[in-house]
Each structure stands twice: as structure tokens, then as C-alpha cells.
Design a protein around this motif. Structure first.
Motif, mmCIF file in Angstrom:
data_model
loop_
_atom_site.group_PDB
_atom_site.id
_atom_site.type_symbol
_atom_site.label_atom_id
_atom_site.label_comp_id
_atom_site.label_asym_id
_atom_site.label_seq_id
_atom_site.Cartn_x
_atom_site.Cartn_y
_atom_site.Cartn_z
ATOM 1 N N SER A 18 0.832 -1.207 0.000
ATOM 2 C CA SER A 18 0.000 0.000 0.000
ATOM 3 C C SER A 18 0.862 1.251 0.000
ATOM 4 O O SER A 18 0.584 2.226 -0.720
ATOM 5 N N LEU A 19 1.930 1.234 0.799
ATOM 6 C CA LEU A 19 2.833 2.376 0.862
ATOM 7 C C LEU A 19 3.568 2.575 -0.465
ATOM 8 O O LEU A 19 3.713 3.699 -0.955
ATOM 9 N N THR A 20 4.026 1.494 -1.057
ATOM 10 C CA THR A 20 4.730 1.581 -2.339
ATOM 11 C C THR A 20 3.827 2.146 -3.429
ATOM 12 O O THR A 20 4.223 3.031 -4.196
ATOM 13 N N LEU A 21 2.588 1.647 -3.477
ATOM 14 C CA LEU A 21 1.647 2.098 -4.502
ATOM 15 C C LEU A 21 1.290 3.575 -4.340
ATOM 16 O O LEU A 21 0.871 4.224 -5.301
ATOM 17 N N SER A 22 1.466 4.103 -3.126
ATOM 18 C CA SER A 22 1.173 5.522 -2.887
ATOM 19 C C SER A 22 2.390 6.413 -3.124
ATOM 20 O O SER A 22 2.301 7.633 -2.978
#
Length: 347
Positions: A18-22
Motif C-alpha cells: 500500500s505504501l509503495t503504490l502511494s
């Protein structure tokens, strides 16, 4: 921010993905064979039937290399509680390079262990209430989005919450770490040890009047320990824990049992609790001593009797050390109830 996450389990993959995709930078630390396998292979999160692939900044098998090459803002620990001392020991030589360590683990003692190795000023208590399942290493599915609780008081707490919320993780600050972690513990206790011991589903447990009384007393013991510690039950993201406590304390047993069957058991969608999954897949050790066992240990410190939690903890630990076929309680709730009734009067 740049995050270092220990392990690509269900929680680590979900949070890191989730953090990477953001747009955040995420590095995973994994075993050499896993790091090598995924060096050229994307990871994925499935949300509402849609699979999102992502590639973290790096998947490394060397903590020394990571800290030599990158400035790390936050270390996220999402391993099982029995692995916490090992993780903390690995991190200790790099403590001066670490600003914050966020524990997203179940249980109420991991932060103490991390603080002993790394310093209390670096440790942030956290809790994940979203339900995430691991399909295989590097591939997870978000089964039920609820959110993340993060304790305030550390300089990076608010920044982490903002970062998590940009990633759609529904994060919320909590002013009292103990209340947050113990409230999550209450939800982890429900039909967890009992399900593994009896090889019954939560629905079967909640539908049985006497087994439901055992579940009720288990929760009540934990709440009594919380009160003695000076902690209130608090709601967590997407999880009305205060209503849960009210259900087990103030609602007539027959009505409470029906509500539990319709909401708590049905909400699992047929999925068995973690202790049952781990026991029957042969995973060892089990985390029961860090949940029910923690209730017992804190109860002893503050002078609160916890016989049901003690029985559940010792019984499941014993079963885990022996062949499953020797479990005298498997599919035998009558024997289980008989033995519980010998140590505590709840029937």
C-alpha cells in the motif's frame, strides 16, 4: 518516507504494498532464498477482486547492506511475537541510525522487548485491524478493510499516520498505547484458543451455551486485568471493541450468544482463527503464550485471577507439543467443559 519492513508475510506485504503504490519507498528484509526469488518479480495485493502489483525499492537479505546504503525513516516489525527478540537483536547494532520502530504485532509485550534493545524513545506501538490473508509469499488479499492504530507521543507518529492515510490504510492516532494494544488483544482472544483446542469453528463455539460462557469469562478476565492496569477499552479502526466488551458484560447470555453468532462468527466468512490454522498446519511455536499467556502474566502482577486464560494457554501449549491425535479435547466439548468447570465456577 523510507520504510524498512521485516518480512513479506500478510501484514508486511499489505502495508508495504500500500505504501509503495502511494509513492513511498519500501525495503523488505527477507531470507536469502526469498530475496533472490523476488528480486525480479513483482509482489501483489488483491483488493475487492482487483490485483495490484508493485515492486518495492529493494528486497534485501542483508541488514548491514540496507543501513550502509539507505537512510531509513521507519522500521516496521510485523513478525510473530516469538521472533521479536531475534529481530530486536539484529537491529540493535544500527539503533543510532533508526528514528522509529513501529510494531504492528499482536500481543502487549513486543514493544517492551523492542525498547530493551533499541530504546523506548524509538518504539511506536501499533495495531492492524484490517483482515489480510496470505495467498503465498508476496501475494496477499485484503479480506476486510478496517484500519491501523498508531500510538502518539513519538516525533514521527503523526507523520506515519499521514503517510499511511495517503496509502489508503485508514490510520488513526491513539493517545494511550496500552489501551489500544489491550483492546486489540480482546479481539484476538475470541474463539481463538478454544477453536484450536476443540477443532471447532467460532460459529460452533458461539452456538454452544457452555462454550460461550467460557469465551465470556476469558474476555472478562482480560478486561479485569485491563482495569487494574488503569486501561480503558477503546474502539479501534473499524472495530467497536467497547460494544464487544458491553456484549460480554452487560447483555443477557442468550441474547449475547445469538449476537455473537450472527456478527462475530459470521464476520469471519468461514475462515478459522489463527491458532487453529497454525496448529493444524504444523506451524510451531504458537502465539497463544503471547495472548492468553500475557493475560495470565499481567494478572499475576496486578493480583487478578485468570484461571480460564491460564487453562486455555497451558492446554494449547501442551497440545502443540504432542501429536494432534493425542488431543483428548478434539471434537469433545463435553470433556473440555468438564475440565474447565473443575478450575473455575462459571456454570
Amino acid at each position: 518516507m523510507r520504510y524498512l519492513i521485516f518480512g513479506m508475510g500478510a501484514i508486511g506485504t499489505y502495508i508495504g504494498g500500500s505504501l509503495t503504490l502511494s509513492g513511498e519507498s519500501v525495503i523488505y528484509l527477507e531470507r536469502p532464498e526469498v530475496a533472490g526469488r523476488f528480486s525480479q518479480q513483482p509482489l501483489s495485493i488483491e483488493i475487492k477482486g482487483v490485483e495490484y502489483t508493485f515492486t518495492p525499492e529493494e528486497i534485501s537479505d542483508s541488514l548491514k547492506q540496507v543501513f550502509n546504503q539507505y537512510p531509513i525513516d521507519v522500521v516496521i516489525v510485523a513478525v510473530k511475537s516469538f521472533d521479536t527478540p531475534t529481530v530486536a537483536g539484529h537491529l540493535k547494532p544500527y539503533r543510532e541510525q533508526i528514528s522509529a520502530v513501529l510494531s504492528l504485532q499482536n500481543g502487549v509485550e513486543n514493544e517492551v522487548v523492542l525498547a530493551e534493545f533499541l530504546g523506548n524513545e524509538r518504539v511506536i506501538a501499533g495495531t492492524l485491524t484490517s483482515a489480510v490473508a496470505k495467498k503465498e509469499t508476496g501475494r496477499v488479499v485484503l479480506e476486510k478493510k478496517r484500519g491501523v492504530g498508531i500510538a502518539s507521543g513519538q516525533p514521527l507518529s503523526k507523520e506515519i499516520v499521514d503517510s499511511f492515510n495517503r496509502a489508503g490504510l485508514n490510520a488513526r492516532l491513539y493517545p494511550h498505547a496500552g489501551e489500544m494494544k489491550w483492546s486489540k488483544l480482546l479481539t484476538n482472544l475470541l474463539a481463538n484458543a478454544t477453536s484450536a483446542i476443540l477443532d471447532l469453528s467460532p460459529a460452533e463455539i458461539f452456538s454452544h451455551p457452555l462454550l460461550f460462557k467460557i469465551e465470556t469469562e476469558q474476555v472478562r478476565e482480560a478486561v479485569r486485568v485491563m482495569k487494574k492496569l488503569g486501561y480503558r477499552v477503546v474502539d479501534l479502526p473499524g472495530t467497536p471493541v467497547r460494544l464487544l466488551s458491553f456484549l460480554f458484560h452487560s447483555v443477557p447470555a442468550g441474547i449475547a450468544r445469538r449476537i455473537a453468532g450472527k456478527t462475530l462468527a459470521a464476520g469471519r466468512g468461514g475462515k478459522m482463527p489463527s491458532f487453529h490454522v497454525d496448529l493444524y498446519r504444523g506451524y510451531r511455536p504458537l502465539e497463544v503464550d503471547y495472548l492468553n499467556g500475557a493475560v495470565v502474566r499481567f494478572g499475576e502482577r496486578v493480583g487478578v485471577a485468570t484461571p480460564v486464560n491460564h487453562f486455555l494457554n497451558q492446554t494449547l501449549l501442551s497440545i502443540a507439543e504432542s501429536p494432534i491425535e493425542l488431543n483428548i479435547y478434539r471434537k469433545n466439548p463435553e470433556k473440555f467443559i468438564e475440565d474447565v468447570s473443575r478450575i473455575v465456577r462459571i456454570f
